[in-house]
Design a protein around this motif. Structure first.
Motif, mmCIF file in Angstrom:
data_model
loop_
_atom_site.group_PDB
_atom_site.id
_atom_site.type_symbol
_atom_site.label_atom_id
_atom_site.label_comp_id
_atom_site.label_asym_id
_atom_site.label_seq_id
_atom_site.Cartn_x
_atom_site.Cartn_y
_atom_site.Cartn_z
ATOM 1 N N ALA A 1 9.974 1.807 0.801
ATOM 2 C CA ALA A 1 9.939 3.257 1.017
ATOM 3 C C ALA A 1 9.125 3.937 -0.066
ATOM 4 C CB ALA A 1 11.362 3.806 1.040
ATOM 5 N N LEU B 1 5.696 6.021 0.507
ATOM 6 C CA LEU B 1 6.188 7.398 0.502
ATOM 7 C C LEU B 1 5.071 8.387 0.832
ATOM 8 C CD1 LEU B 1 8.817 8.787 0.066
ATOM 9 C CD2 LEU B 1 8.233 9.134 -2.309
ATOM 10 N N GLY B 2 5.305 9.211 1.842
ATOM 11 C CA GLY B 2 4.306 10.195 2.246
ATOM 12 C C GLY B 2 3.206 9.618 3.122
ATOM 13 N N LYS B 3 3.196 8.275 3.298
ATOM 14 C CA LYS B 3 2.131 7.645 4.082
ATOM 15 C C LYS B 3 2.745 6.642 5.060
ATOM 16 C CE LYS B 3 1.102 7.247 0.026
ATOM 17 N NZ LYS B 3 0.781 7.205 -1.401
ATOM 18 N N GLU B 4 3.949 6.942 5.537
ATOM 19 C CA GLU B 4 4.673 5.991 6.368
ATOM 20 C C GLU B 4 3.907 5.679 7.647
ATOM 21 O OE1 GLU B 4 6.068 8.615 4.992
ATOM 22 O OE2 GLU B 4 7.813 7.960 3.847
ATOM 23 N N ARG C 1 1.572 0.937 -5.103
ATOM 24 C CA ARG C 1 1.508 2.144 -4.287
ATOM 25 C C ARG C 1 0.140 2.813 -4.386
ATOM 26 N NH1 ARG C 1 5.712 6.947 -4.850
ATOM 27 N NH2 ARG C 1 4.848 7.253 -6.924
#
Lengths: 269, 419
Positions: free
Chosen positions: A109, A113-116, A164
Motif C-alpha cells: 500500500a 500510495l496515490g498510484k494504485e 516507491r
C-alpha cells in the motif's frame, strides 16, 4: 553565478535547471539565489552543513514548499511545482529524509500510495507482484510485504521509500540522505542502484553527509552554505577543499583536527 | 550441483516466501495460532466487542428471559438501523482522526426537513428525502471548507454546527414543534413494519456465503497463478460454510418472530458497500493513509483536501439518512429528534466497534457491531424498567471501557511493531 565554469561542459540534455531560487520562512532566508543544473544521466551530490538548506531545496523541488522567488525549468519548460502531485506527475520522484511512509499501511500500500492500480477495484495481486519485483531489484531484505510499515526496521523502511520513488519511472530522482540508515551491504546496493538509475539516463540529486558515498557516485558535487551556492566540485576534489567550502573557512574544526594529528604524527616517530 | 537442482525442483520458490525469518501460518492450526499471536500483540480487531456483546447478552438474559426472545431482537434490529447508519458516517470521520459532533443535530434537521416538505408542503416523499440528504451533504461540505481553508479543527466547527443546525431544526418546525407523518405511508411502513419474506432472508444469507467463497476462491487462484502464496481451498470453504451456517441460524431464529426488517437490510447493505469502498478502492486507501500520516499522504500525491471533503460530506449525508429513518421509525418529525443521546450513541458505536479515535484504523463493520452493543444495553435496561439516568451512566461506562481498550491495544501494537 559563475561557479559553473568549473565543470566540464556536458553534452547531455538539461533535465532540471534552477535560477535564483529563494525561500523564506518568516525572517529566515533558508535559500538565497540558488542556481542548480542537473543533466540527464548525471548524479549531482548536494552537500552542506546542517542548516545549509539542502532539505529545503529538495522540498521545493518536490512541491512540498513553494519558492519565494526564482524559476524552475524542467526539461526545457518553466514549471510551477504547486503541490507534490504536480511534481510527481512531471516525473520528479523524491525519497524524503523522514521517508514519508504511512506506518499503518502495509508495504504494498505504501509503495503504490496515490498510484494504485485499478482505483475502483484495487488489483492487489498485480501490485504485490510489482512490489516484490521492485524490492528484489534493490536486493531488499523485506520479510513480508503484507506487514504494516511499523514492523520494519529503519533500513527496511528506507528501501521501501526508494522502491516507491522508482515506481513511476521518473525523470529525476532526489534522495535525501539515502544511506543514512542503511547497513554496509545495503549502502552498496543503493549506490549501485544510483548508478543503474544514472545509466538509464535519469538525473539524480543526492544529499549526503558521507563524503565517501558522495565521491563514489557523484559526477558533480554542489556545495550549499547558509542557503547559498558555495562552489561546485568534481568528485576528485580533495577533502580539504570540500570541507572548507562546506564550513566556509580554511581554518575550521575539521582542518585544525587534521593538522593537529599530522603534527602529532610527525613528532612521534 | 545436480543434487541441489533435484532438491529444489519439487518446491518452486513462491515470490513472497523467500525470507526464511518469517513464520507463516500453514493450515488450520497455523491460522488459529496466528490469530492468537495477533491478539496478543494488540491487533484485536472485533474480538473485544464480540466478547463484550456475549457478556452483555448473558447478563440481560439472566435478568430478564424476554431479552433474547426473537420478538425483542427484531425490535432491536429496527432500533439499530437508524443510529447505525449515523455511526457508519462517524467511522469515515474517525478514520481520518477527525470528529463530527453534530451528527445528531443533522439527523434531527433532516427529519424535520422531510416532515415540513412532505407533510406541510405536499412534496412527493422521494423528493423530500433526496432534498434532506442533499442538505446533509451541504452541511458536511461546510465543515470540510472550514477545515481545508481556515484550518478550523473539526471538533470546534462541528460543535458550532451542533448548535446552528439544531437552531435550523427548531426554526423549520416552528411553534407546532412536531409533525406527524402519515401512518399508512410507505416511509413509515418501512420504518415500523416492513420485514423481508422468509425466502428473501434465507436467500440473502446464502448469497453472503457464496460471495465470500467466490471472492476468496478467485483471489487464491490469481495469487497461485502469479506465484504468490494463497489461502488453501479447505480454509476458504470452511470460512464460507461457518458464515452461512451462523447467518442462516440467526435468520431462522428471527423468522420465528416477525423476520428481518428491510430497514436493517438497508443498513447492512450500506455497511457492506462502505466496507468495499474503504478496503478495495483507491479512495479507501487514501482515507487510511490520510488518517495514518497526513503529510506522507500529501507527499505521495494524494489530494488530502478532497479526501477530507468526501469524508465530511459522506458523514453528514449518512447522518441525514439516519435521521430520515428515525423519523420513519417514530412516524414523526419533532423537536426532540436527534437530540439527547443520538450524537453520543453514534460516536460510541463506532468506537466500541473497534474504530480507533486516533485515526487510520477502523472498519465499516465496527458501526454494525458497535450499534448492536449500544442498543442491546438500551433495550436490556428498558426491559428491566430502569430509568434513562441509569442507561446514560452505563452507556457512558461502556464507552469509557471501549476507549481504554483502544488505547491499550494501540500501545501494545506500537511495542509489537504493528501500529
Amino acid at each position: 553565478m559563475t561557479g559553473t565554469s568549473q565543470e566540464p561542459a556536458p553534452a547531455r540534455e538539461l533535465v532540471l535547471s534552477l535560477r535564483g531560487i529563494s525561500k523564506q520562512f518568516g525572517a529566515v532566508s533558508a535559500l538565497t539565489d540558488i542556481d542548480l543544473d542537473v543533466h540527464a544521466g548525471e548524479v549531482v551530490a548536494l552537500v552542506g552543513d546542517n542548516g545549509a538548506g539542502k532539505s529545503t531545496l529538495v522540498k521545493v523541488l518536490a512541491g512540498v514548499h513553494q519558492p519565494t522567488s526564482g524559476t524552475i525549468t524542467f526539461k526545457g519548460e518553466p514549471v510551477t511545482l504547486s503541490d507534490p502531485a504536480t511534481a510527481l506527475s512531471l516525473g520528479i520522484a523524491t525519497v524524503f529524509q523522514d521517508l514519508a511512509l504511512c506506518e499503518n499501511l502495509d508495504v504494498v500500500a505504501n509503495i503504490f500510495l496515490g498510484k494504485e492500480l485499478s482505483p475502483m477495484r484495487l488489483d492487489e495481486v498485480s501490485m504485490e507482484i510489482k512490489a516484490w519485483k521492485l524490492l528484489n531489484e534493490l536486493s531488499a531484505r523485506i520479510p513480508s510485504v503484507r506487514e504494516p510499515i511499523a514492523s520494519l526496521s529503519g533500513g527496511q523502511r528506507q528501501t521501501v521509500a526508494i522502491a516507491r520513488s522508482l515506481l513511476l519511472d521518473p525523470k529525476l530522482i532526489m534522495l535525501d540522505e539515502p544511506t543514512a540508515a542503511l547497513g554496509v551491504a545495503q549502502t552498496a546496493e543503493v549506490l549501485d542502484l544510483i548508478e543503474r538509475v544514472r545509466e538509464r539516463g535519469l538525473g539524480v540529486i543526492m544529499i549526503s553527509h558521507n563524503m565517501e558515498d558522495v565521491r563514489a557516485v557523484a559526477d558533480r558535487i554542489v556545495v550549499l552554505r547558509l542557503g547559498k551556492n558555495n562552489g561546485i566540485f568534481l568528485p576528485d576534489a580533495s577533502n580539504q577543499e570540500l570541507v572548507s567550502a562546506i564550513t566556509g573557512a580554511e581554518n575550521n574544526s575539521v582542518s585544525r583536527r587534521a593538522s593537529r594529528r599530522a603534527q602529532a604524527q610527525e613528532s612521534q616517530p | 550441483m545436480t543434487d541441489k537442482v533435484t532438491q529444489n525442483a519439487p518446491q518452486p520458490q513462491l515470490l513472497d516466501r523467500a525470507d526464511v525469518r518469517v513464520k507463516h501460518a500453514e493450515g488450520l492450526g497455523g491460522t488459529i495460532s496466528a490469530f492468537f499471536d495477533r491478539v496478543r500483540s494488540g491487533d484485536l480487531g472485533s474480538l473485544p466487542v464480540i466478547v463484550g456483546l456475549a457478556i452483555i447478552w448473558t447478563v440481560f438474559q439472566s435478568l430478564n428471559p424476554v431479552f433474547l426472545s426473537a420478538n425483542n431482537l427484531v425490535n432491536l434490529l429496527f432500533d439499530c438501523s437508524t443510529v447505525g447508519v449515523i455511526a457508519l458516517g462517524i467511522v469515515c470521520i474517525l478514520m481520518l482522526g477527525e470528529i463530527d459532533l453534530s451528527v445528531g443535530s443533522v439527523s434531527g434537521f433532516a427529519s424535520a426537513l422531510v416532515g415540513v416538505l412532505w407533510v406541510n408542503q405536499g412534496w412527493p416523499v422521494g423528493f423530500a428525502i433526496v432534498t434532506a440528504m442533499a442538505a446533509g451533504a451541504v452541511i458536511g461540505s461546510v465543515y470540510a471548507l472550514l477545515l481545508n481553508r481556515f484550518g478550523m479543527p473539526s471538533f470546534v466547527s462541528t460543535l458550532a454546527g451542533l448548535l446552528a443546525v439544531l437552531g435550523l431544526q427548531l426554526y423549520l418546525l416552528g411553534s407546532t414543534g412536531s409533525i406527524n407523518l402519515p401512518y399508512e405511508s410507505p416511509l413509515v411502513n418501512f420504518g415500523q413494519l416492513m420485514v423481508m419474506p422468509a425466502w428473501v432472508s434465507y436467500g440473502l444469507a446464502a448469497i453472503a456465503g457464496i460471495g465470500i467463497f467466490w471472492t476468496g476462491y478467485r483471489e487464491a487462484t490469481r495469487r497461485r497463478e502469479a506465484g504468490l502464496s494463497a489461502q488453501s481451498m479447505a480454509g476458504i470453504v470452511a470460512r464460507a460454510v461457518v458464515i452461512v451456517v451462523v447467518l442462516e441460524a440467526i435468520v431462522f431464529y428471527l423468522n420465528s418472530s416477525r423476520g428481518i426488517p428491510w430497514m436493517f437490510g438497508l443498513f447492512v447493505g450500506l455497511v457492506v458497500a462502505m466496507n468495499y469502498a474503504l478496503k478495495r478502492t483507491q479512495w479507501g486507501r487514501s482515507m487510511h493513509a490520510v488518517g495514518g500520516n497526513r503529510e506522507a499522504a500529501r507527499r505521495a500525491g494524494i489530494n488530502v483536501r478532497y479526501i477530507y471533503t468526501t469524508a465530511f460530506m459522506l458523514c453528514s449525508t449518512l447522518a441525514a439518512t439516519g435521521g430520515i429513518l428515525a423519523a420513519a421509525r417514530l412516524a414523526s418529525s419533532s423537536q426532540q429528534a436527534g437530540t439527547g443521546d443520538v450524537n453520543l450513541n453514534a460516536i460510541a458505536a463506532a468506537v466500541i466497534g473497534g474504530t480507533s479515535l486516533f485515526g487510520g484504523r477502523g472498519s465499516a463493520y465496527s458501526a454494525l457491531l458497535g450499534i448492536i452493543v449500544i442498543q442491546s444495553i438500551a433495550s436490556g435496561l428498558t426491559l428491566l424498567d430502569l430509568s434513562s439516568s441509569l442507561r446514560y451512566m452505563i452507556t457512558g461506562a461502556v464507552l469509557a471501557i471501549a476507549v481504554i481498550v483502544d488505547s491499550l491495544a494501540r500501545r501494545s501494537r506500537v511495542s509489537h511493531g504493528r501500529a
